[in-house]
Motif scaffolding. Structure first.
Motif, PDB file in Angstrom:
ATOM      1  N   MET A   1       0.823  -1.205   0.000  1.00 13.49           N
ATOM      2  CA  MET A   1       0.000   0.000   0.000  1.00 13.49           C
ATOM      3  C   MET A   1       0.858   1.255   0.000  1.00 13.49           C
ATOM      4  O   MET A   1       0.495   2.266  -0.612  1.00 13.49           O
ATOM      5  N   GLU A   2       1.996   1.205   0.668  1.00 11.71           N
ATOM      6  CA  GLU A   2       2.868   2.380   0.694  1.00 11.71           C
ATOM      7  C   GLU A   2       3.406   2.686  -0.705  1.00 11.71           C
ATOM      8  O   GLU A   2       3.531   3.850  -1.094  1.00 11.71           O
ATOM      9  N   GLU A   3       3.726   1.633  -1.466  1.00 14.10           N
ATOM     10  CA  GLU A   3       4.165   1.850  -2.837  1.00 14.10           C
ATOM     11  C   GLU A   3       3.059   2.498  -3.671  1.00 14.10           C
ATOM     12  O   GLU A   3       3.319   3.336  -4.527  1.00 14.10           O
ATOM     13  N   ARG A   4       1.822   2.115  -3.407  1.00 16.74           N
ATOM     14  CA  ARG A   4       0.692   2.691  -4.139  1.00 16.74           C
ATOM     15  C   ARG A   4       0.393   4.123  -3.688  1.00 16.74           C
ATOM     16  O   ARG A   4      -0.069   4.948  -4.475  1.00 16.74           O
ATOM     17  N   LEU A   5       0.634   4.398  -2.405  1.00 19.74           N
ATOM     18  CA  LEU A   5       0.306   5.706  -1.867  1.00 19.74           C
ATOM     19  C   LEU A   5       1.345   6.772  -2.197  1.00 19.74           C
ATOM     20  O   LEU A   5       1.025   7.966  -2.205  1.00 19.74           O
ATOM     21  N   LYS A   6       2.586   6.356  -2.454  1.00 18.78           N
ATOM     22  CA  LYS A   6       3.651   7.346  -2.674  1.00 18.78           C
ATOM     23  C   LYS A   6       3.318   8.352  -3.768  1.00 18.78           C
ATOM     24  O   LYS A   6       3.400   9.564  -3.536  1.00 18.78           O
ATOM     25  N   PRO A   7       2.950   7.917  -4.979  1.00 21.07           N
ATOM     26  CA  PRO A   7       2.639   8.924  -6.013  1.00 21.07           C
ATOM     27  C   PRO A   7       1.405   9.756  -5.668  1.00 21.07           C
ATOM     28  O   PRO A   7       1.364  10.958  -5.963  1.00 21.07           O
ATOM     29  N   VAL A   8       0.423   9.140  -5.019  1.00 23.73           N
ATOM     30  CA  VAL A   8      -0.779   9.882  -4.636  1.00 23.73           C
ATOM     31  C   VAL A   8      -0.441  10.902  -3.561  1.00 23.73           C
ATOM     32  O   VAL A   8      -0.967  12.029  -3.566  1.00 23.73           O
ATOM     33  N   ARG A   9       0.438  10.523  -2.627  1.00 25.21           N
ATOM     34  CA  ARG A   9       0.837  11.453  -1.577  1.00 25.21           C
ATOM     35  C   ARG A   9       1.556  12.667  -2.163  1.00 25.21           C
ATOM     36  O   ARG A   9       1.362  13.803  -1.707  1.00 25.21           O
ATOM     37  N   ARG A  10       2.367  12.448  -3.172  1.00 27.08           N
ATOM     38  CA  ARG A  10       3.044  13.582  -3.811  1.00 27.08           C
ATOM     39  C   ARG A  10       2.030  14.548  -4.421  1.00 27.08           C
ATOM     40  O   ARG A  10       2.189  15.770  -4.341  1.00 27.08           O
ATOM     41  N   VAL A  11       0.994  13.985  -5.043  1.00 28.30           N
ATOM     42  CA  VAL A  11      -0.045  14.831  -5.629  1.00 28.30           C
ATOM     43  C   VAL A  11      -0.760  15.615  -4.539  1.00 28.30           C
ATOM     44  O   VAL A  11      -1.022  16.826  -4.683  1.00 28.30           O
TER      45      VAL A  11
ATOM     46  N   ILE B   1       0.371  16.477  -1.572  1.00 24.67           N
ATOM     47  CA  ILE B   1       1.266  17.523  -1.066  1.00 24.67           C
ATOM     48  C   ILE B   1       1.340  18.677  -2.057  1.00 24.67           C
ATOM     49  O   ILE B   1       1.372  19.857  -1.669  1.00 24.67           O
ATOM     50  N   GLY B   2       1.330  18.359  -3.346  1.00 21.39           N
ATOM     51  CA  GLY B   2       1.330  19.407  -4.361  1.00 21.39           C
ATOM     52  C   GLY B   2       0.080  20.263  -4.297  1.00 21.39           C
ATOM     53  O   GLY B   2       0.143  21.499  -4.428  1.00 21.39           O
ATOM     54  N   ILE B   3      -1.070  19.625  -4.077  1.00 18.22           N
ATOM     55  CA  ILE B   3      -2.328  20.379  -3.975  1.00 18.22           C
ATOM     56  C   ILE B   3      -2.292  21.317  -2.777  1.00 18.22           C
ATOM     57  O   ILE B   3      -2.667  22.498  -2.862  1.00 18.22           O
ATOM     58  N   LEU B   4      -1.825  20.797  -1.639  1.00 15.09           N
ATOM     59  CA  LEU B   4      -1.717  21.643  -0.448  1.00 15.09           C
ATOM     60  C   LEU B   4      -0.718  22.774  -0.670  1.00 15.09           C
ATOM     61  O   LEU B   4      -0.926  23.910  -0.219  1.00 15.09           O
ATOM     62  N   GLY B   5       0.370  22.487  -1.378  1.00 13.98           N
ATOM     63  CA  GLY B   5       1.354  23.518  -1.658  1.00 13.98           C
ATOM     64  C   GLY B   5       0.781  24.640  -2.499  1.00 13.98           C
ATOM     65  O   GLY B   5       1.033  25.834  -2.238  1.00 13.98           O
ATOM     66  N   VAL B   6      -0.005  24.295  -3.510  1.00 17.21           N
ATOM     67  CA  VAL B   6      -0.643  25.315  -4.350  1.00 17.21           C
ATOM     68  C   VAL B   6      -1.608  26.149  -3.522  1.00 17.21           C
ATOM     69  O   VAL B   6      -1.675  27.388  -3.650  1.00 17.21           O
ATOM     70  N   ALA B   7      -2.368  25.474  -2.655  1.00 13.57           N
ATOM     71  CA  ALA B   7      -3.318  26.195  -1.807  1.00 13.57           C
ATOM     72  C   ALA B   7      -2.600  27.177  -0.876  1.00 13.57           C
ATOM     73  O   ALA B   7      -3.054  28.312  -0.665  1.00 13.57           O
ATOM     74  N   LEU B   8      -1.464  26.744  -0.316  1.00 13.42           N
ATOM     75  CA  LEU B   8      -0.705  27.620   0.577  1.00 13.42           C
ATOM     76  C   LEU B   8      -0.092  28.785  -0.178  1.00 13.42           C
ATOM     77  O   LEU B   8      -0.023  29.919   0.341  1.00 13.42           O
ATOM     78  N   LEU B   9       0.371  28.538  -1.398  1.00 12.16           N
ATOM     79  CA  LEU B   9       0.897  29.633  -2.210  1.00 12.16           C
ATOM     80  C   LEU B   9      -0.187  30.658  -2.502  1.00 12.16           C
ATOM     81  O   LEU B   9       0.036  31.881  -2.423  1.00 12.16           O
ATOM     82  N   ALA B  10      -1.381  30.168  -2.839  1.00 11.00           N
ATOM     83  CA  ALA B  10      -2.490  31.074  -3.141  1.00 11.00           C
ATOM     84  C   ALA B  10      -2.902  31.871  -1.911  1.00 11.00           C
ATOM     85  O   ALA B  10      -3.337  33.031  -2.020  1.00 11.00           O
ATOM     86  N   ALA B  11      -2.779  31.248  -0.728  1.00 10.38           N
ATOM     87  CA  ALA B  11      -3.157  31.931   0.511  1.00 10.38           C
ATOM     88  C   ALA B  11      -2.010  32.733   1.106  1.00 10.38           C
ATOM     89  O   ALA B  11      -2.163  33.349   2.171  1.00 10.38           O
ATOM     90  N   GLY B  12      -0.867  32.768   0.422  1.00 11.83           N
ATOM     91  CA  GLY B  12       0.308  33.452   0.921  1.00 11.83           C
ATOM     92  C   GLY B  12       0.093  34.903   1.315  1.00 11.83           C
ATOM     93  O   GLY B  12       0.583  35.341   2.363  1.00 11.83           O
ATOM     94  N   PRO B  13      -0.632  35.686   0.510  1.00  8.88           N
ATOM     95  CA  PRO B  13      -0.834  37.098   0.884  1.00  8.88           C
ATOM     96  C   PRO B  13      -1.536  37.280   2.231  1.00  8.88           C
ATOM     97  O   PRO B  13      -1.399  38.333   2.860  1.00  8.88           O
ATOM     98  N   TRP B  14      -2.266  36.297   2.683  1.00  7.05           N
ATOM     99  CA  TRP B  14      -3.013  36.407   3.937  1.00  7.05           C
ATOM    100  C   TRP B  14      -2.306  35.725   5.114  1.00  7.05           C
ATOM    101  O   TRP B  14      -2.347  36.232   6.234  1.00  7.05           O
ATOM    102  N   ILE B  15      -1.671  34.574   4.858  1.00  7.23           N
ATOM    103  CA  ILE B  15      -1.061  33.834   5.970  1.00  7.23           C
ATOM    104  C   ILE B  15       0.457  33.755   5.879  1.00  7.23           C
ATOM    105  O   ILE B  15       1.113  33.296   6.809  1.00  7.23           O
ATOM    106  N   GLY B  16       1.034  34.184   4.768  1.00  9.45           N
ATOM    107  CA  GLY B  16       2.471  34.128   4.595  1.00  9.45           C
ATOM    108  C   GLY B  16       2.948  32.838   3.947  1.00  9.45           C
ATOM    109  O   GLY B  16       2.256  31.810   4.014  1.00  9.45           O
TER     110      GLY B  16
END
Length: 353
Positions: A9-19, A21-36
């Protein structure tokens, strides 16, 4: 089984986990002006924790502890980031529920319960630790994330139970409850990669019930099935947690012993032989077993075909010398002593085939 399921399951989850984390990263970048933009750092830390755990996963005897530690630390990292960016007043508090989705995919029910307790504890810690007055005035600030955590755990656990049942049907022998050939193929691939890295030996024992056909002929196939079920139970009791037993034929069994040399394998095979000879199975049926033992050369990696060929040849020798004994055989081309036997021949019992 839990170990193999976790690694798979960990082998299957690795690529999904990267996606994810990428989604959360985009969300944090978009919210940067408000939260840094500093909130990207905890996200990177969480990703790094899983990367370290993944690198050590297959070499660990208890990978569930390693992966659960990475999971728990990632939850703590998310909770810390939420606390520093506004606590319960920010919508990001619900992000603590995201890792809960993966709990049932990796761990047993006990692991899921512990993980849920950790997640709920972090929600309460963030809420009351940063703004207790606000939480007391508006309890849904923490009630909603807690309900999300519980609902996510319940739904994902139900789905994973179905997956486990189908997975078990695919790799478990229904009669004996032992692993089957498909599970053996998966384990061989894992041990081959592991031995290439560590140079550690992998021992193998091949066992066969003597004169098993006579049991079916004399007592019937139902009695033969009962004998195999009881035999499998006896075998499992004598193995270490990470020694795996497989039913590879009607009355044929194979054992893989990571880290074991010929001496350790032969000793276990002799213990199995004596245990089988001293016990009765099914409705009072006595039987004996013959065993062939071999192991991979030190620092040369584990090559299943060559080790199996040597163990199978040793089993053939044990049969030809009178059965009810343990014989060893070195892998072809490996320096060392010639094959040998650990037990003088004894008369085979009348009920064995």
């Amino acid at each position: 089984m839990d170990r193999e399921r976790l690694i798979d399951m960990e082998e299957r989850l690795k690529p999904v986990r990267r996606v994810a984390i990428g989604i959360l990263g985009v969300a944090l970048l978009a919210a940067g002006p408000w939260i840094g933009l500093w909130t990207l750092l905890p996200l990177a830390v969480a990703g790094g924790l899983f990367a370290v755990a993944d690198a050590r996963l297959k070499r660990s005897e208890r990978p569930e502890y390693l992966m659960f530690a990475a999971w728990a630390l990632s939850e703590v990292t998310i909770a810390a980031a939420v606390a520093l960016s506004g606590g319960p007043q920010t919508a990001a508090l619900s992000w603590i529920a995201i890792p809960v989705v993966t709990l049932s995919a990796r761990f047993s029910l006990r692991g899921v319960l512990v993980g849920v307790a950790i997640a709920i504890g972090l929600v309460l810690a963030v809420g009351f630790g940063t703004n207790s007055g606000g939480v007391l005035d508006d309890p849904p600030l923490v009630m909603a994330p807690i309900a999300l955590i519980l609902a996510t755990a319940v739904l994902s656990t139900a789905l994973m139970r179905s997956d486990v049942e189908h997975r078990n049907e695919a790799v478990i022998d229904p009669l004996t409850g032992m692993l089957n050939r498909k599970a053996l193929a998966n384990r061989v691939g894992e041990l081959t990669q592991q031995s290439e890295i560590t140079g550690e030996r992998v021992g193998m024992i091949v066992g066969d019930v003597d004169h098993f056909k006579e049991i079916n002929d004399s007592h019937g196939h139902a009695a033969g099935d009962a004998v195999l079920t009881d035999l499998a139970y006896l075998i499992r009791k004598k193995l270490r947690a990470f020694d795996l037993a497989y039913r590879v034929g009607g009355e044929e069994f194979l054992f893989l012993l990571p880290g074991a040399g010929v001496g350790r394998c032969a000793s276990l095979a002799e213990s199995l032989r004596k245990g089988v000879a001293a016990a009765s199975f099914g409705d009072g049926v006595s039987l004996t077993m013959s065993f062939g033992v071999s192991t991979s050369p030190v620092a040369q990696g584990f090559e299943y075909d060559s080790v199996f060929a040597a163990a199978d040849e040793a089993l053939y020798e044990a049969k030809s010398l009178g059965r009810d004994r343990v014989c060893t055989q070195e892998v072809a081309g490996m320096p060392g002593s010639p094959s040998g036997t650990m037990q003088p021949p004894r008369a085979a019992v009348k009920t064995a085939s």
